[in-house]
Write an enzyme that holds these catalytic residues in place. Structure first.
Site, mmCIF file in Angstrom:
data_model
loop_
_atom_site.group_PDB
_atom_site.id
_atom_site.type_symbol
_atom_site.label_atom_id
_atom_site.label_comp_id
_atom_site.label_asym_id
_atom_site.label_seq_id
_atom_site.Cartn_x
_atom_site.Cartn_y
_atom_site.Cartn_z
ATOM 1 N N HIS A 154 0.875 -1.175 0.000
ATOM 2 C CA HIS A 154 0.000 0.000 0.000
ATOM 3 C C HIS A 154 0.917 1.231 0.000
ATOM 4 C CE1 HIS A 154 -2.793 2.945 1.737
ATOM 5 N NE2 HIS A 154 -3.782 2.118 1.441
ATOM 6 N N ASP A 171 3.002 -4.112 7.933
ATOM 7 C CA ASP A 171 1.733 -3.391 7.851
ATOM 8 C C ASP A 171 0.615 -4.386 8.150
ATOM 9 O OD1 ASP A 171 -0.581 -2.109 7.167
ATOM 10 O OD2 ASP A 171 0.002 -1.629 5.113
ATOM 11 N N GLN A 195 -4.615 -4.880 7.135
ATOM 12 C CA GLN A 195 -5.614 -5.836 6.628
ATOM 13 C C GLN A 195 -5.596 -7.161 7.376
ATOM 14 O OE1 GLN A 195 -7.845 -4.837 4.674
ATOM 15 N NE2 GLN A 195 -6.908 -2.994 3.797
ATOM 16 N N LYS A 248 -10.499 0.123 10.561
ATOM 17 C CA LYS A 248 -10.718 -1.071 9.739
ATOM 18 C C LYS A 248 -11.130 -2.263 10.604
ATOM 19 C CE LYS A 248 -7.241 0.130 6.231
ATOM 20 N NZ LYS A 248 -8.021 0.736 5.135
ATOM 21 N N CYS A 283 -4.625 2.358 -3.674
ATOM 22 C CA CYS A 283 -3.372 2.863 -3.104
ATOM 23 C C CYS A 283 -2.218 1.902 -3.347
ATOM 24 C CB CYS A 283 -3.515 3.165 -1.608
ATOM 25 S SG CYS A 283 -4.762 4.389 -1.254
#
Lengths: 137, 405
Positions: free
Chosen positions: B117, B194, B197, B220, B360
């Site tokens: 991303h 990261d 998600q 999220k 993104c």
């Protein structure tokens, strides 16, 4: 939920554009880019004595951008530069949702894009051709 | 049977007809989270951490209890390792600006995957430019896979940082982070993960993974927007300079210098988002009550249903693995001749909310040779009728755009 702006006028101009081709005689060309959808067009105009005698576009992008450019050329070919500028003003006015019925009639098929005004993310697609031509006039 | 009731989510009471399939962008919020934020501002609000009166103590308590809940949620060793930020993007920028600026020198290398991303890509690109370091890319297979061999080959003695998402926001594929962390550490490379998600969808244990940094966003995972987390190993955070300077992050200030507060406050300059933290705490409790077992079971079953129906359609091409179990709720695809933004607009007309564009991840789209894509992403509160609505609309897309079928 949005209004249905994928009407026949739009899909027809996207699938069977009249003006999507190179232009053999042309006095000016300009690139237009809309980074949000990745739409790209090159607009070609042949302007003689203040009249847009012919025009075309090439490029690729979403249906809204391509159809809108084609509809625009339908409207402005044969018109004077001043008239094209005025139509640009009307189209922009329509997109910001404040056009009268008479003004919509003047925009003819371009009025099919009226409901785009409710989709801020897509306004850039609809105005790509118009923004580009205005920079050329 | 764990308790789950879609009526916990007021947005679906208000709009019973929408199929919300943009959960990778942000999730909807349950009443429990909304109540926690409401309670904070109705009954517990004062400026936390500095106040000398009862209400301020209560606000501090709410904020620090949220931090303790996050620590437990990702199994960090200490609450000092949990830094509250605005979101994953800010967390990753914090690492790049603070750790990166301090440790990256001219000629060093930073390795980033091609599918990152922009938020785990741009901070490294800027840092590399600023320091005269080299930004290198780990390329994936066509189905979005990264292997230990690929990583070993890409690492060099000069690789200082490896930046990778645990779950890609385009492919939905889970990367073998534990294995990668071991390989990185053998090479003296710091691994920045990261988790935007992954943390909302699978149990994440930072100790088991062995990552040096992990970033994720509250919004999220059912929590309000504006609260995010950076986990960092304490010995690394200790040595890092502050990211922002101002109030709440100092020990002692004179005209020519300052000493900085202890961890984690050193990284939390200015008045903090205590209401957001209260919401995040409630979100963690909500997920805890439901249980990841139930959550994953629901999400995987819906992903399988959606992918099987979509893959059966001619003209629909799913990006990444053919196996729904590799997707973790994220299904990114293209439809022949239909621009993704047109597709998303038609889905919207049918009451289906999906994302279109490059998500993104522009370098990845370029690498895959597609301009942009459509993404449907599932959360546990979706149901079969949402998927059905999606596939019914998908079937009509080309026809509605004037193509034959």
């Amino acid at each position: 939920m949005a209004n249905n702006f994928y009407n026949e006028i739009l899909t027809d101009h996207n699938l069977h554009p009249m003006h999507k081709h190179e232009l053999s005689v042309c006095t000016c060309s300009r690139d237009g880019i809309n980074p949000s959808c990745g739409d790209e067009i090159v607009l070609n105009l042949n302007i003689k004595n203040g009249i847009i005698s012919d025009g075309s576009f090439t490029g690729n992008g979403c249906a809204v951008s391509q159809a809108s450019a084609d509809i625009m050329l339908d409207l402005v070919i044969g018109k004077s530069v001043d008239e094209a500028k005025r139509l640009h003003g009307l189209f922009m006015k329509m997109i910001t949702d404040e056009c009268s019925e008479e003004e919509l009639e003047e925009l003819d098929e371009a009025a099919a894009l009226k409901d785009i005004a409710h989709m801020p993310a897509r306004v850039k697609c609809a105005v790509l051709g118009w923004r580009t031509i205005n920079e050329m006039l | 049977m764990p308790h789950f009731d879609k009526r916990d989510f007021p947005v679906f009471e208000k709009y019973p007809d929408i199929a919300y399939l943009d959960n990778s962008a942000t999730t909807q919020k349950p009443q429990q989270v909304i109540n926690a934020v409401n309670r904070y501002y109705s009954e517990e609000n004062a400026n936390p951490l500095r106040g000398l009166y009862d209400l301020a103590v209560r606000a501090t308590d709410v904020y620090e209890k949220a931090r303790a809940a996050v620590r437990k949620f990702i199994n960090a060793d200490s609450a000092a390792e949990i830094v509250f930020t605005r979101n994953a993007t800010e967390s990753l920028n914090l690492v790049a600006y603070s750790y990166g600026r301090q440790n990256i020198r001219e000629g060093d290398e930073i390795l980033v995957t091609i599918s990152e991303h922009h938020s785990n890509f741009l901070p490294w690109q800027i840092l590399a430019k600023e320091k005269g370091a080299k930004l290198r890319f780990l390329k994936c297979t066509e189905t979005g896979e990264y292997t230990a061999e690929m990583l070993k080959k890409a690492l060099t003695p000069r690789t200082r940082i490896f930046a990778i998402a645990q779950i890609s926001n385009v492919f939905g594929r889970l990367n073998p982070i534990k294995e990668f962390a071991d390989i990185c550490h053998e090479n003296g490379t710091v691994i920045v993960c990261d988790g935007a998600q992954s943390v909302p969808h699978i149990p994440v244990d930072v100790n088991e993974l062995g990552v040096d940094f992990l970033a994720f966003s509250g919004h999220k995972m059912l929590a309000p927007m504006g609260i995010g987390v950076l986990y960092g190993r304490e010995e690394l955070l200790e040595k890092m300079p502050p990211f922002l300077y101002g109030g709440e992050m100092i020990e002692y200030v004179t005209l020519c210098g300052a000493t900085f507060a202890e961890l984690p406050h050193k990284f939390e300059a200015g008045t903090v988002n205590a209401g957001g933290a209260a919401g995040l705490h409630a979100a963690i409790e909500y997920i805890g009550e439901l249980g990841f077992g139930e959550l994953e079971k629901r999400e995987n079953a819906l992903t399988r249903l959606l992918m099987n129906e979509a893959a059966a359609l001619p003209h629909v091409h799913i990006i990444g693995s053919d196996d729904p179990d590799d997707h973790h709720g994220i299904v990114t695809f293209t439809v022949d001749d239909v621009h993704p933004h047109d597709a998303a607009a038609i889905f919207d007309e049918s009451g289906v909310d999906v994302r279109a564009g490059h998500h993104c991840a522009q370098p990845l789209h370029k690498y895959l040779g597609v301009q942009s894509t459509v993404r449907a992403s599932i959360a546990f509160y979706n149901d079969e009728s949402d998927v059905h609505k999606f596939t019914e609309c998908l079937k009509t897309l080309r026809r509605r755009m004037g193509y034959g079928e």
